[in-house]
Design a protein around this motif. Structure first.
Motif, PDB file in Angstrom:
ATOM      1  N   LEU A 257     -15.184 -16.302  25.798  1.00 38.74           N
ATOM      2  CA  LEU A 257     -15.492 -17.520  25.784  1.00 38.74           C
ATOM      3  C   LEU A 257     -13.883 -18.713  26.294  1.00 38.74           C
ATOM      4  O   LEU A 257     -13.792 -19.821  26.539  1.00 38.74           O
ATOM      5  N   SER A 258     -13.229 -18.321  25.191  1.00 37.04           N
ATOM      6  CA  SER A 258     -11.705 -18.751  25.002  1.00 37.04           C
ATOM      7  C   SER A 258     -11.212 -19.041  26.852  1.00 37.04           C
ATOM      8  O   SER A 258     -10.333 -20.265  26.829  1.00 37.04           O
ATOM      9  N   SER A 259     -11.057 -17.849  27.636  1.00 35.25           N
ATOM     10  CA  SER A 259     -10.518 -18.270  28.879  1.00 35.25           C
ATOM     11  C   SER A 259     -11.418 -19.116  29.784  1.00 35.25           C
ATOM     12  O   SER A 259     -10.831 -20.211  30.430  1.00 35.25           O
ATOM     13  N   ALA A 260     -13.151 -18.998  29.510  1.00 35.01           N
ATOM     14  CA  ALA A 260     -13.551 -19.943  29.987  1.00 35.01           C
ATOM     15  C   ALA A 260     -13.834 -21.424  30.134  1.00 35.01           C
ATOM     16  O   ALA A 260     -13.477 -22.250  30.738  1.00 35.01           O
ATOM     17  N   LYS A 261     -13.575 -21.360  28.713  1.00 38.35           N
ATOM     18  CA  LYS A 261     -13.738 -23.055  27.709  1.00 38.35           C
ATOM     19  C   LYS A 261     -12.356 -23.292  27.326  1.00 38.35           C
ATOM     20  O   LYS A 261     -12.552 -24.535  26.913  1.00 38.35           O
ATOM     21  N   THR A 262     -11.572 -22.677  27.873  1.00 37.66           N
ATOM     22  CA  THR A 262     -10.075 -23.402  26.909  1.00 37.66           C
ATOM     23  C   THR A 262     -10.348 -23.396  25.920  1.00 37.66           C
ATOM     24  O   THR A 262     -10.067 -24.869  25.328  1.00 37.66           O
ATOM     25  N   THR A 263     -10.944 -23.050  24.670  1.00 40.38           N
ATOM     26  CA  THR A 263     -10.498 -22.929  23.495  1.00 40.38           C
ATOM     27  C   THR A 263     -10.385 -22.123  22.540  1.00 40.38           C
ATOM     28  O   THR A 263     -10.188 -20.725  23.162  1.00 40.38           O
ATOM     29  N   PHE A 264     -10.352 -22.399  21.613  1.00 47.21           N
ATOM     30  CA  PHE A 264      -9.953 -21.552  20.419  1.00 47.21           C
ATOM     31  C   PHE A 264     -10.543 -21.605  19.005  1.00 47.21           C
ATOM     32  O   PHE A 264     -10.552 -20.985  18.368  1.00 47.21           O
ATOM     33  N   ARG A 265     -11.975 -22.536  18.979  1.00 52.64           N
ATOM     34  CA  ARG A 265     -12.460 -22.724  17.670  1.00 52.64           C
ATOM     35  C   ARG A 265     -14.168 -22.404  17.885  1.00 52.64           C
ATOM     36  O   ARG A 265     -14.780 -22.683  19.171  1.00 52.64           O
ATOM     37  N   PHE A 266     -14.477 -21.598  17.226  1.00 50.72           N
ATOM     38  CA  PHE A 266     -16.104 -21.072  17.152  1.00 50.72           C
ATOM     39  C   PHE A 266     -16.593 -21.175  16.076  1.00 50.72           C
ATOM     40  O   PHE A 266     -15.824 -21.139  14.603  1.00 50.72           O
ATOM     41  N   THR A 267     -17.561 -21.045  16.137  1.00 50.83           N
ATOM     42  CA  THR A 267     -19.002 -21.415  14.982  1.00 50.83           C
ATOM     43  C   THR A 267     -19.506 -19.441  15.103  1.00 50.83           C
ATOM     44  O   THR A 267     -20.382 -19.748  15.987  1.00 50.83           O
ATOM     45  N   VAL A 268     -20.402 -19.419  14.062  1.00 50.98           N
ATOM     46  CA  VAL A 268     -21.451 -18.045  13.352  1.00 50.98           C
ATOM     47  C   VAL A 268     -22.386 -19.113  13.105  1.00 50.98           C
ATOM     48  O   VAL A 268     -22.110 -19.615  11.772  1.00 50.98           O
ATOM     49  N   LYS A 269     -23.420 -18.966  14.025  1.00 49.94           N
ATOM     50  CA  LYS A 269     -24.859 -19.718  13.532  1.00 49.94           C
ATOM     51  C   LYS A 269     -26.065 -18.961  13.342  1.00 49.94           C
ATOM     52  O   LYS A 269     -26.195 -17.918  13.550  1.00 49.94           O
ATOM     53  N   GLY A 270     -26.610 -19.010  12.469  1.00 51.18           N
ATOM     54  CA  GLY A 270     -28.213 -17.967  12.066  1.00 51.18           C
ATOM     55  C   GLY A 270     -29.243 -19.372  13.167  1.00 51.18           C
ATOM     56  O   GLY A 270     -28.633 -19.942  13.527  1.00 51.18           O
ATOM     57  N   ASP A 271     -30.064 -17.664  13.314  1.00 47.46           N
ATOM     58  CA  ASP A 271     -31.225 -18.392  14.095  1.00 47.46           C
ATOM     59  C   ASP A 271     -31.878 -19.597  13.432  1.00 47.46           C
ATOM     60  O   ASP A 271     -32.958 -20.126  14.404  1.00 47.46           O
ATOM     61  N   ASN A 272     -31.744 -20.603  12.479  1.00 43.21           N
ATOM     62  CA  ASN A 272     -31.775 -21.528  12.078  1.00 43.21           C
ATOM     63  C   ASN A 272     -30.586 -23.031  12.288  1.00 43.21           C
ATOM     64  O   ASN A 272     -31.145 -24.157  11.996  1.00 43.21           O
ATOM     65  N   GLY A 273     -29.688 -22.328  13.175  1.00 41.49           N
ATOM     66  CA  GLY A 273     -28.502 -23.512  13.389  1.00 41.49           C
ATOM     67  C   GLY A 273     -27.591 -24.132  12.461  1.00 41.49           C
ATOM     68  O   GLY A 273     -26.525 -24.040  12.597  1.00 41.49           O
ATOM     69  N   LYS A 274     -28.146 -23.313  11.009  1.00 40.07           N
ATOM     70  CA  LYS A 274     -26.904 -23.692   9.821  1.00 40.07           C
ATOM     71  C   LYS A 274     -25.709 -22.302  10.615  1.00 40.07           C
ATOM     72  O   LYS A 274     -25.563 -21.336  10.884  1.00 40.07           O
TER      73      LYS A 274
END
Length: 338
Positions: A257-274
């Motif tokens: 993802l960091s290579s394809a989208k040129t980003t280094f920030r990510f989030t881990v979400k639950g299946d409810n979007g939280k």
């Protein structure tokens, strides 16, 4: 006495951080000897030594910044005389799935067969999750794809960043009844009807009751890459410790993802979007070399634990990514900008 070491090597900067594990407080003076291909720690009348793996060569004359951190050990920085070979950490699912080949899908937790001898006519990557919103910027007229959905037909496999879509066809692992699902606290913020509907879309392993994915429509199933192992039909299932598998898959996804989208920030979400975890990718060029040393040191400092310890030889090596993470639980860090 020292009980092993950890060597964190950066390929890009050709530098290394050596951590010598020791008892806290140390029982006797400790002498550290660093050679191009070997590390030794001597003290208390004994010696712990380990040869570095092939391809790793240190520059002993560059050692600097020696310091001791209580509860961790001695830290020493140095340069590399010869950097190790580059590592291929890209996500391999897209490369491993090929059209016109038979595959078997296994539950990663228990090894039960989910899909048997499935041959794909097409294996296609999906666009990014926000592709529909970007269409508005590309088109001077209303979005022509607003009412269309990307669902696989029979013989298709669509690959997303963290999942893949299959046409359910004659799938045997259809959504189980809600009684077979163990509802967690991830749905406490949802209404009862929404929670019930979400339960009914879950795809559950019939043997171990692990959640494998969810149904997207009446004829499409989404499987998560962290829950399923795919092998060619002529291959066989080989179990992998759950923690090791998850770390490997998450690392590969972050690099891709960091290579394809040129980003280094990510989030881990639950299946409810939280959002539960914020992750910053610091680097992806790290090679870790670890030696446990004596068994008594195991309780002092262990990076991966027993699951990553090699069955043969005292030294283990792993390609790794380095991340900074921040949990967002129980209303902590609710206002963090990200």
């Amino acid at each position: 006495m020292a009980g092993g070491f950890l060597l964190e090597i950066r390929r890009g900067t050709q530098s290394a951080l050596l951590v010598i594990r020791e008892a806290d407080p140390p029982s006797s003076p400790l002498d550290v000897w660093v050679a191009a291909d070997r590390v030794e720690a001597r003290g208390g009348g004994s010696c712990q030594a380990a040869a570095l793996p092939a391809g790793v060569s240190l520059a002993p004359s560059s050692c600097r910044g020696l310091r001791r951190l209580p509860g961790d050990g001695l830290h020493l920085r140095m340069r590399l005389r010869r950097p190790p070979p580059s590592a291929d950490l890209v996500f391999t699912l897209r490369e491993s799935l090929k059209p016109q080949k038979n595959y078997v899908f296994y539950c990663q937790s228990c090894g039960d067969i989910i899909v048997k001898d499935r041959k794909f006519l097409r294996v296609l990557p999906l666009p990014s999750e926000n592709w529909s919103a970007l269409v508005e910027e590309w088109c001077c007229h209303p979005n022509p794809f607003a009412r269309s959905t990307l669902h696989p037909q029979h013989g298709d496999c669509f690959l997303g960043d963290t999942f893949f879509l299959l046409n359910s066809g004659n799938e045997s692992h259809v959504p189980e009844s809600p009684m077979c699902c163990s509802e967690t606290g991830h749905h406490t913020s949802q209404s009862g009807s929404n929670s019930k509907s979400k339960e009914n879309t879950r795809v559950i392993c019939k043997r171990c009751k692990t959640m494998l994915g969810e149904t997207v429509s009446s004829d499409t199933i989404k499987y998560y890459v962290t829950q399923v192992i795919i092998q060619p039909s002529e291959g066989s299932f080989s179990p992998t410790p759950r923690s090791q598998f998850l770390q490997s898959m998450v690392a590969q996804c972050l690099v891709e993802l960091s290579s394809a989208k040129t980003t280094f920030r990510f989030t881990v979400k639950g299946d409810n979007g939280k959002i539960y975890i914020l992750i910053w990718l610091l680097n992806s060029d790290t090679l870790l070399v670890e030696s446990l040393g004596s068994s008594s040191s195991h309780s002092v400092f262990t990076l991966f634990g027993d699951i990553f310890m090699p069955s043969s030889g005292p030294v283990g090596t792993w390609n790794a990514v380095k991340v900074l993470y921040q949990p967002c639980i129980k209303s902590r860090n609710k206002e963090l900008p990200f």
